[in-house]
Design an enzyme around this catalytic site. Structure first.
Site, PDB file in Angstrom:
ATOM      1  N   GLU A  97       9.160  65.742  35.001  1.00  0.00           N
ATOM      2  CA  GLU A  97       9.675  66.111  36.495  1.00  0.00           C
ATOM      3  C   GLU A  97      10.470  67.749  36.487  1.00  0.00           C
ATOM      4  O   GLU A  97      10.412  68.240  37.477  1.00  0.00           O
ATOM      5  CB  GLU A  97      10.803  65.136  36.842  1.00  0.00           C
ATOM      6  N   PHE A 122      19.035  48.954  38.367  1.00  0.00           N
ATOM      7  CA  PHE A 122      18.200  49.692  37.439  1.00  0.00           C
ATOM      8  C   PHE A 122      17.666  50.886  37.971  1.00  0.00           C
ATOM      9  O   PHE A 122      17.047  51.116  39.206  1.00  0.00           O
ATOM     10  CB  PHE A 122      16.695  48.946  37.450  1.00  0.00           C
ATOM     11  N   GLN A 123      17.766  52.141  37.058  1.00  0.00           N
ATOM     12  CA  GLN A 123      17.303  53.468  37.502  1.00  0.00           C
ATOM     13  C   GLN A 123      18.266  54.088  38.507  1.00  0.00           C
ATOM     14  O   GLN A 123      17.629  54.727  39.130  1.00  0.00           O
ATOM     15  CB  GLN A 123      15.621  53.542  37.601  1.00  0.00           C
ATOM     16  N   LYS A 151      15.272  53.484  48.813  1.00  0.00           N
ATOM     17  CA  LYS A 151      14.011  52.826  48.978  1.00  0.00           C
ATOM     18  C   LYS A 151      13.965  52.081  50.376  1.00  0.00           C
ATOM     19  O   LYS A 151      13.020  52.033  51.104  1.00  0.00           O
ATOM     20  CB  LYS A 151      13.882  51.726  47.752  1.00  0.00           C
ATOM     21  N   MET A 206      14.090  85.356  19.679  1.00  0.00           N
ATOM     22  CA  MET A 206      15.501  86.042  20.300  1.00  0.00           C
ATOM     23  C   MET A 206      16.593  85.708  19.618  1.00  0.00           C
ATOM     24  O   MET A 206      17.270  86.552  19.410  1.00  0.00           O
ATOM     25  CB  MET A 206      15.227  85.545  21.909  1.00  0.00           C
TER      26      MET A 206
HETATM   27  C1  TPP Z   1      16.120  75.333  27.312  1.00  0.00           C
HETATM   28  C2  TPP Z   1      16.849  76.515  26.247  1.00  0.00           C
HETATM   29  N1  TPP Z   1      17.200  76.046  25.001  1.00  0.00           N
HETATM   30  C3  TPP Z   1      17.733  77.126  24.212  1.00  0.00           C
HETATM   31  C4  TPP Z   1      17.856  78.298  24.594  1.00  0.00           C
HETATM   32  C5  TPP Z   1      18.265  79.604  23.809  1.00  0.00           C
HETATM   33  N2  TPP Z   1      16.948  80.332  23.266  1.00  0.00           N
HETATM   34  C6  TPP Z   1      17.136  81.697  24.073  1.00  0.00           C
HETATM   35  S1  TPP Z   1      15.562  82.487  23.568  1.00  0.00           S
HETATM   36  C7  TPP Z   1      15.223  81.343  22.295  1.00  0.00           C
HETATM   37  C8  TPP Z   1      14.024  81.412  21.454  1.00  0.00           C
HETATM   38  C9  TPP Z   1      12.965  81.342  22.237  1.00  0.00           C
HETATM   39  O1  TPP Z   1      11.953  81.530  21.224  1.00  0.00           O
HETATM   40  P1  TPP Z   1      10.281  81.431  21.400  1.00  0.00           P
HETATM   41  O2  TPP Z   1      10.064  80.709  22.674  1.00  0.00           O
HETATM   42  O3  TPP Z   1       9.480  81.202  20.232  1.00  0.00           O
HETATM   43  O4  TPP Z   1      10.408  83.079  22.189  1.00  0.00           O
HETATM   44  P2  TPP Z   1      10.388  84.367  21.392  1.00  0.00           P
HETATM   45  O5  TPP Z   1      12.075  84.851  21.394  1.00  0.00           O
HETATM   46  O6  TPP Z   1      10.185  84.105  19.932  1.00  0.00           O
HETATM   47  O7  TPP Z   1       9.620  85.418  22.150  1.00  0.00           O
HETATM   48  C10 TPP Z   1      16.181  80.305  22.550  1.00  0.00           C
HETATM   49  C11 TPP Z   1      16.017  79.184  21.427  1.00  0.00           C
HETATM   50  C12 TPP Z   1      17.241  78.616  25.923  1.00  0.00           C
HETATM   51  N3  TPP Z   1      17.299  79.888  26.572  1.00  0.00           N
HETATM   52  N4  TPP Z   1      16.772  77.601  26.867  1.00  0.00           N
END
Ligand code: TPP
Lengths: 186, 577
Positions: free
Chosen positions: B67, B129-130, B179, B492
């Site tokens: 979703e 439920f749900q 529902k 990042m």
């Molecule tokens: C849902 C979610 N969880 C954690 C983060 C924190 N976060 C920001 S960038 C990142 C790393 C992303 O890694 P990747 O998808 O491999 O991309 P890259 O930075 O290597 O290009 C994380 C963990 C986020 N932005 N969103």
């Protein structure tokens, strides 16, 4: 400068509206000191009166964020000197205490309070006023055995010549929006 | 669509028609011009799905795999087309799965309507439920939400939902339908909402405010315009261009404002914010006038607000009164739709040029190019950089694709190096920074704009957050092009660990699956590139592929995104390496 502000908020009377309004305050970590809500003078429009401590800048922003909720018609903020306001307090004391001397009766007179109801066991005293006044009476009555005490939230009326909500509703009419309420179109 | 529903529709235009709540949901969607919805069925929404079965030809339902993906896909659709995206989910866990997408749409002002099923009204509040209080949960992250407990509320609630979602500053609306309301019957008559007494989507522009702003513009020696997504939402790209070209004011863009102005426009001086371009950040504290147009001075743009635009007066044009003075005090606010306020402003300002001032931006760009961009685009090391991949891909699409990104380093790099010719070409999660946004958003974008190539850049981390949507791509034959920039790191976060946490790489290294095998499992053609010499050929293959394609490029493991405004610093403290 942090000071007391009274917000009046006009909204649709819809399930969950209170939650919609209060989350705006919670998100900004603002404590609500007092809250009163009831139908306003205009049928179908609800009015909230909320008291908070804040700064002018923060309140201005809050008002706009509250107004941003779709079901809120209008919100206004007033500093202490821009409104006339009251709270109501009820005090329950044992009836016996009333007959043990005339101290309680004297306090009732002195504070412009009144006895609302009296039974064989207890008497209920009512006082309207500002918080410090109702509190003062409580402090004075307490030695005689106040068994219950309750205080309402604030109700307030602003000192403006006209209710600003009316000009909002009139503006709606001017812009071709049906306000769905009876308003004087003067 | 079968005959029965066809006649129902014709008749309902004139006089009330008796139908079930579920049918009324279908009719309302059709009346709002909806053609596509993204969803996932379940118990509490089954009557609506049953009705959908008879509306197959009118309403194209895309079965997603989660979703969250349903909402992101609706967002991608909305951002690419400017129309309202719609998702359909069941109650409880499905509704909570949708919350991330709803919150993302809220902070990025994306018009979506999410329809969730709910337990029967008699069971509300009994921990059935749900059952989950989805109206309560989504209250702070929706522009409006409403629980429908009676069939006869459906046309009213839908008309209102679509009106609210798309008007003014757009946003997500959730409709929760019990529902019994879906099963119940009503006299259906659809009346579109044209106004709501408690809602002013388009504030009336005060000519005095425009006058004052024009005065400041005519006095300014070093003005800088900041372009936000508000320009795109308002469809005010032409009005913006006219304003800029008359005044000669250089323009920089926010993350979501990118593509409102073509990349090669002579007044386009680049991107703002943490990983934006050198010039726009540096010059923010030199300019004497800032004109924020449909943007909200997000903290990623302003950095330290006490040291932001220190020498400038501020003009702030926005449709949302709650944005004015929220972060940065506006000396001259112009409240209203920029589609209308920009022409008013243009007519009041003098013709001007700021050649010397523009030259300063060009000089900054030369510095950025020599110290940074050149080695990113034409590296001498053997490892591939994200930047060179992005630029090659952009060129292969003739700089005219819709760019979708996930969140992370690749997002910033794609935003920096992809080029644009037309508006609505950037679809990325800005305010929420939601990893997992990219893949489903790309699906929605492509289905909304089948005429344009849609290219997703995604990291190996975020890809795995919604990777199951590859199933949607396969089942619904959605020809999106996926560029997986694989650095085997949560890049990042690793960059921050390197720069601010003493190289302590706590839980950021990924031991990844074989993405080629995964792609094969979903019957999506793919190529893996590890060497520079193979890149162009692989890109060509991707661009010319008829259907979806996955291009995995293994890039340098520990590359960093620069320039950077370090957290807590001022925009002028931007560092190039
Ligand atoms: C849902 C979610 N969880 C954690 C983060 C924190 N976060 C920001 S960038 C990142 C790393 C992303 O890694 P990747 O998808 O491999 O991309 P890259 O930075 O290597 O290009 C994380 C963990 C986020 N932005 N969103």
């Amino acid at each position: 400068m942090r000071q007391e502000f009274t917000l009046t908020i006009f909204s649709e009377n819809r399930v969950g509206i209170l939650n919609q309004i209060t989350t705006v305050f919670t998100r900004r970590h603002i404590n609500i000191e007092s809250l009163t809500t009831s139908e306003s003078a205009i049928e179908g429009i609800h009015k909230f009166t909320i008291v908070i401590y804040s700064t002018r800048e923060e309140v201005d922003l809050l008002v706009r964020q509250v107004e941003k909720r779709i079901d809120v018609l209008k919100a206004y903020s007033f500093s202490q000197d821009e409104i006339i306001y009251q709270e109501i307090a009820l005090y329950k004391v044992p009836t016996a205490a009333l007959f043990e001397g005339n101290e309680i009766e004297k306090l009732v007179r002195q504070y412009g309070a009144r006895i609302l109801e009296m039974t064989a066991e207890y008497a209920v005293i009512e006082k309207t006023g500002h918080k410090h006044e109702t509190q003062e009476l409580f402090d004075k009555l307490d030695p005689y055995g106040v068994t219950q005490f309750t205080r309402s939230g604030r109700v307030a009326i602003n000192k403006l010549k006209k209710e600003p909500l009316n000009s909002y509703l009139r503006k709606l009419v001017k812009n071709g929006v049906n306000p769905d309420v009876k308003i004087d179109t003067q | 669509m079968d005959k029965q529903t066809n006649t129902l529709m014709e008749e309902s235009k004139k006089k009330p028609v008796t139908m079930t709540g579920a049918q009324a949901v279908m009719e309302s969607l059709v009346n709002e011009g909806v053609e596509i919805l993204f969803g996932y069925p379940g118990g509490a929404i089954m009557p609506v799905y049953d009705a959908l079965y008879s509306y197959k030809e009118k309403l194209n339902h895309i079965l997603v795999r989660h979703e969250q993906g349903a909402v992101h896909a609706a967002q991608g659709y909305a951002r690419a087309t400017g129309r309202v995206g719609v998702s359909l989910v069941t109650s409880g866990p499905a509704a909570t799965n949708a919350v991330t997408g709803i919150a993302d749409a809220m902070i990025d002002s994306t018009p979506v309507v999410v329809i969730s099923g709910q337990v029967g009204s008699a069971l509300l509040g009994t921990d059935a439920f749900q059952e989950t209080d989805v109206v309560g949960i989504t209250q702070p992250v929706t522009k409006w939400n409403y629980q429908i407990t009676r069939a006869d509320e459906i046309p009213w609630a839908f008309a209102r939902a679509f009106y609210i979602a798309r008007s003014g500053r757009p946003g997500p609306v959730l409709l929760d339908i019990t529902k019994d309301a879906q099963f119940g019957s009503l006299e259906y008559l659809y009346k579109p909402t044209v106004s709501i007494r408690s809602y002013t989507p388009y504030p009336i522009i005060d000519p005095g405010q425009v006058e004052e702003a024009a005065r400041l513009i005519n006095l300014a020696k070093k003005p800088l315009a900041l372009i936000g997504q508000g320009v795109v939402i308002a469809g005010a790209e032409a009005e913006l261009k006219e304003f800029l070209e008359k005044t000669g004011i250089p323009a920089a863009q926010t993350l979501l404002g990118l593509s409102a102005l073509p990349s090669d426009h002579k007044l386009n001086v680049g991107g703002l914010g943490m990983h934006g371009n050198y010039g726009p950040n540096l010059k923010t504290n030199e300019c004497d006038l800032i004109i924020g147009i449909g943007m909200r001075f997000d903290d990623r743009v302003t950095a330290d607000t006490r040291r932001y635009a220190t020498n400038a007066k501020i003009i702030h044009m926005d449709i949302d009164p709650a944005e004015i003075n929220k972060i940065i005090h506006a000396d001259a606010p112009i409240l209203g739709n920029v589609k209308d306020s920009l022409p008013m402003l243009t007519s009041r300002v003098s013709n001007n040029e700021h050649e010397e001032w523009l030259e300063e931006f060009r000089a900054c760009y030369r510095i950025e190019y020599e110290r940074l961009i050149e080695r990113e685009l034409y590296p001498e090391k053997p490892e591939l950089t994200m930047a060179e991949v992005v630029r090659r891909v952009s060129e292969a699409f003739n700089d005219d694709a819709i760019m979708v990104t996930d969140v992370g380093q690749h997002q910033m790099v794609a935003w920096r190096y992809f080029k644009f010719r037309q508006s609505r070409s950037v679809i990325t999660s800005g305010g929420l920074g939601t990893m997992g946004f990219g893949l489903p958003a790309a699906i929605g974008a492509k289905l909304g704009r089948p005429d344009r190539p849609v290219c997703l850049f995604v990291g190996d981390g975020g890809f795995q957050m919604t990777i199951q949507e590859l199933g949607t791509i396969y089942q619904s034959k959605v020809p999106v092009k996926i560029v997986l920039l694989n650095n085997n790191f949560l890049g990042m976060v690793r960059q921050w660990q390197e720069l601010f946490f003493d190289h302590r790489y706590a839980s950021t290294e990924l031991i990844n699956p074989d993405f080629q095998t995964i792609s094969k499992g979903y019957y999506i053609p793919s190529v893996e590139v590890t060497k520079r010499d193979d890149l162009d050929k692989a890109i060509k293959k991707m661009v010319s592929a008829e259907g979806p394609f996955l291009l995995e490029v293994v890039v340098e493991k520990e590359g960093n995104v620069f320039p950077m405004v370090p957290a807590g610093a001022s925009v002028e403290d931007i560092i190039l390496e």
